[in-house]
Design an enzyme around this catalytic site. Structure first.
Site, PDB file in Angstrom:
ATOM      1  N   TYR A 275     -30.177 -11.141 -48.897  1.00  0.00           N
ATOM      2  CA  TYR A 275     -30.053 -10.571 -50.243  1.00  0.00           C
ATOM      3  C   TYR A 275     -31.206  -9.610 -50.504  1.00  0.00           C
ATOM      4  CZ  TYR A 275     -26.281 -13.735 -51.642  1.00  0.00           C
ATOM      5  OH  TYR A 275     -25.084 -14.396 -51.763  1.00  0.00           O
ATOM      6  N   GLY A 276     -30.844  -8.375 -50.778  1.00  0.00           N
ATOM      7  CA  GLY A 276     -31.793  -7.283 -50.903  1.00  0.00           C
ATOM      8  C   GLY A 276     -31.350  -6.200 -49.949  1.00  0.00           C
TER       9      GLY A 276
END
Length: 413
Positions: A144-145
């Site tokens: 995530y990112g």
């Protein structure tokens, strides 16, 4: 609102007091100004109506008046604390989690959700309000990112947890993180290393370790290594529970049997599930119930379709989601109208009804939240239940939508 002779302030008590002083200058410009203070967090009894600033002293509204107003606004009753979140078993892990969690996919994702580091301060406030209101399950992932922000969601959670715990006696929620099925993760040791790296970003051990997606559709030989990785994580004490994501009925039965034979209880499976994505979820839910697993519903608001913000003819979200919305927003409108009808009768928002539908189906929804308004709205989806008749009406309306949202490309059979 000022043109109508009414100003509404909703927030922390100290903020409302400061804003109330501003109302005096407003009253000199507009005449009588009605200011309603809905004070959240630690002073839910502080609800006053100030009328005719600055001449008249504040008088307390009746509970009926304040409750009716706050209901129309989709906010908490000004005279009560936010809905008390019930705790539910997390599979057979022995853990108890809140009936609604928070997904942090957007915390660090520029491409789809428009993340900017300038948002971090408000995201901390979002985290604080969630935990103080009883949310004890946060979902994240080591992927995530985007770009140079890879792993940013875990990093932010680590910062937020540390800051909150320092002020609140060491209180920590449960963190479920998903380890991406990268092609180089071919051994149990690779999964252990991934967990250690996540724990470093989180600044504390991972509570629930999960396989982000199955490799069965494209590299079935990798599955055993991932499964053995969960065994190593659980038996090695790296995590309190293990789970999977995007597993269909067939593959879910396989991994459940395999882990059980190793003495490792599988706690949960999370898939895309909402009023716009039901068919696969209903099949998976039956298997989860049979095996004693929790089912976590990600994207419970259908990428924002069910939030009530976007309609045909209105401004649509920017970025990649805009293409999906342009193609689908018109056909979703009848369903949104049905949800709104239920919400109007209940005094709830569209998003709150859609989330409660997931809860009433026996799942644990994990909606995202990028600002305090979204957190408050999410919390308002808990503490009550749609009736059987309302559920039937919503199910019927959902069946009339021509197309469901496309499932994750890694979703297995």
């Amino acid at each position: 609102l000022v043109e109508k002779g009414c100003v509404v302030f909703a927030g922390r008590t100290d903020g409302c007091v400061r804003l109330a002083s501003m109302a005096r200058s407003l009253s000199s410009l507009r005449g009588t100004v009605l200011v309603i203070l809905l004070c959240f967090h630690n002073a839910f009894s502080d609800a006053f109506v100030y009328s005719g600033f600055p001449a008249r002293k504040p008088s307390r509204p009746t509970q009926s008046q304040a409750s009716q107003l706050s209901t129309r606004m989709g906010l908490f009753d000004a005279f009560t604390a936010p809905p008390k979140l019930q705790k539910v078993p997390f599979g057979s892990s022995g853990l108890q989690v809140s009936e609604i969690g928070i997904g942090t996919w957007s915390w660090g994702n520029r491409f789809l959700w428009g993340y900017d580091p300038a948002m971090d301060s408000e995201l901390q406030s979002c985290f604080d309000l969630c935990v103080s209101s009883g949310v004890n399950l946060f979902d994240t992932g080591d992927s995530y990112g985007t770009g140079d922000l890879n792993g940013q969601s875990e990093k932010l959670l680590g910062e937020f947890m540390e800051a909150y715990a320092a002020k609140n006696g060491g209180t920590f929620p449960l963190i479920g993180t998903k380890f991406a099925t990268y092609p180089w993760r071919l051994t149990p040791g690779a999964m252990v290393k991934a967990c250690e790296e996540s724990a470093e970003r989180l600044r504390r051990p991972v509570d629930v370790g999960q396989i982000h997606w199955s490799a069965a559709n494209y590299a079935p030989w990798q599955e055993r290594a991932l499964w053995d990785g969960l065994v190593a994580l659980y038996k090695g004490g790296y995590v309190k529970a293990v789970g999977v994501s995007n597993y269909g009925p067939k593959q879910l039965r396989k991994i459940h049997t395999y882990l059980s034979d190793q003495g490792v209880p599988l706690a949960a499976n999370q898939i895309q599930y909402s009023l716009l994505s039901r068919s696969v979820g209903e099949e998976v839910k039956e298997v989860c119930d049979e095996l004693g697993l929790s089912m976590i519903a990600y994207s419970p608001l259908g990428l924002g379709f069910l939030g009530g913000k976007y309609r045909a003819g209105s401004d649509l979200p920017v970025g990649p989601r805009s293409f999906i919305f342009k193609d689908r927003v018109q056909e979703v409108t009848p369903l949104l109208e049905s949800i709104e009808d239920v919400g109007t009768a209940r005094g709830k928002t569209t998003a709150q009804v859609a989330l409660n539908w997931c809860i009433a189906k026996g799942t644990i929804p994990i909606p995202g939240a990028k600002n305090l308004r979204q957190v408050e709205e999410n919390l308002g989806a808990a503490g009550w239940r749609l009736s059987a008749g309302e559920m039937e009406a919503l199910d019927a309306a959902a069946r009339k939508v021509p197309r469901e949202l496309v499932q994750n490309i890694f979703q297995t059979k």
